[in-house]
Design a protein around this motif. Structure first.
Motif, PDB file in Angstrom:
ATOM      1  N   PRO A  52       0.833  -1.212   0.000  1.00 40.49           N
ATOM      2  CA  PRO A  52       0.000   0.000   0.000  1.00 40.49           C
ATOM      3  C   PRO A  52       0.866   1.259   0.000  1.00 40.49           C
ATOM      4  O   PRO A  52       1.831   1.364   0.744  1.00 40.49           O
ATOM      5  CB  PRO A  52      -0.809  -0.120   1.297  1.00 40.49           C
ATOM      6  CG  PRO A  52      -0.809  -1.587   1.614  1.00 40.49           C
ATOM      7  CD  PRO A  52       0.500  -2.112   1.103  1.00 40.49           C
ATOM      8  N   GLY A  53       0.523   2.168  -0.893  1.00 38.45           N
ATOM      9  CA  GLY A  53       1.229   3.441  -0.960  1.00 38.45           C
ATOM     10  C   GLY A  53       2.476   3.435  -1.832  1.00 38.45           C
ATOM     11  O   GLY A  53       3.116   4.471  -1.998  1.00 38.45           O
ATOM     12  N   TRP A  54       2.853   2.301  -2.377  1.00 34.63           N
ATOM     13  CA  TRP A  54       4.038   2.210  -3.222  1.00 34.63           C
ATOM     14  C   TRP A  54       3.621   2.268  -4.688  1.00 34.63           C
ATOM     15  O   TRP A  54       2.863   1.422  -5.146  1.00 34.63           O
ATOM     16  CB  TRP A  54       4.792   0.907  -2.973  1.00 34.63           C
ATOM     17  CG  TRP A  54       5.594   0.917  -1.724  1.00 34.63           C
ATOM     18  CD1 TRP A  54       5.140   0.701  -0.463  1.00 34.63           C
ATOM     19  CD2 TRP A  54       6.989   1.160  -1.614  1.00 34.63           C
ATOM     20  NE1 TRP A  54       6.166   0.783   0.442  1.00 34.63           N
ATOM     21  CE2 TRP A  54       7.323   1.064  -0.252  1.00 34.63           C
ATOM     22  CE3 TRP A  54       7.997   1.429  -2.521  1.00 34.63           C
ATOM     23  CZ2 TRP A  54       8.613   1.245   0.216  1.00 34.63           C
ATOM     24  CZ3 TRP A  54       9.287   1.605  -2.057  1.00 34.63           C
ATOM     25  CH2 TRP A  54       9.582   1.513  -0.697  1.00 34.63           C
ATOM     26  N   PRO A  55       4.138   3.222  -5.456  1.00 41.51           N
ATOM     27  CA  PRO A  55       3.820   3.268  -6.882  1.00 41.51           C
ATOM     28  C   PRO A  55       4.661   2.241  -7.648  1.00 41.51           C
ATOM     29  O   PRO A  55       5.801   1.945  -7.273  1.00 41.51           O
ATOM     30  CB  PRO A  55       4.202   4.691  -7.290  1.00 41.51           C
ATOM     31  CG  PRO A  55       5.279   5.068  -6.331  1.00 41.51           C
ATOM     32  CD  PRO A  55       4.943   4.362  -5.030  1.00 41.51           C
TER      33      PRO A  55
END
Length: 122
Positions: A52-55
């Motif tokens: 989550p939150g990692w592109p």
């Protein structure tokens, strides 16, 4: 506990191939690894999903192997193998005789009956 010095280009390529095989055949959902080093612990997480939150563009593609890692054409030294039936196969190519000799030594140390040798690349 020291695992040795920095990886050679050959070792980086082999690590990349092995990680790709692991991801394709052995990874279920995720793996979390800890490696204790002289600089302190290193934590690695391998997962089939983005955290989550990692592109996605925060990650470097290593397979298929990018150009800066791929073997780029003829190299100066070749490791050869001959099997029990006399068939000869090219194992790998290297820039230096020392790197080729080290690769051949690893193959011999595995204890297989095949013959390994190093020769100048054609």
């Amino acid at each position: 506990m020291d695992p040795g010095g920095p990886l050679s280009d050959l070792e980086i390529r082999e690590l990349t191939r092995l990680l790709a095989r692991f991801a394709s055949h052995d990874l279920d959902q995720w793996e979390n690894w800890r490696i204790d080093t002289s600089y302190g612990p290193v934590f690695m997480s391998v997962s089939r999903k983005l955290l989550p939150g990692w592109p996605e563009d925060a990650f470097t593609t290593i397979w298929p192997m990018p150009g800066h890692l791929a073997e780029d054409g003829p190299r100066g030294w070749t490791v050869w193998r001959q099997d029990d039936n006399g068939n000869r196969y090219e194992v790998s190519r290297h820039d230096t005789r020392a790197e080729a000799d080290a690769t051949a030594a690893v193959m011999v140390a595995r204890g297989h009956k095949q013959t390994y040798w190093v020769a100048r690349s054609a």
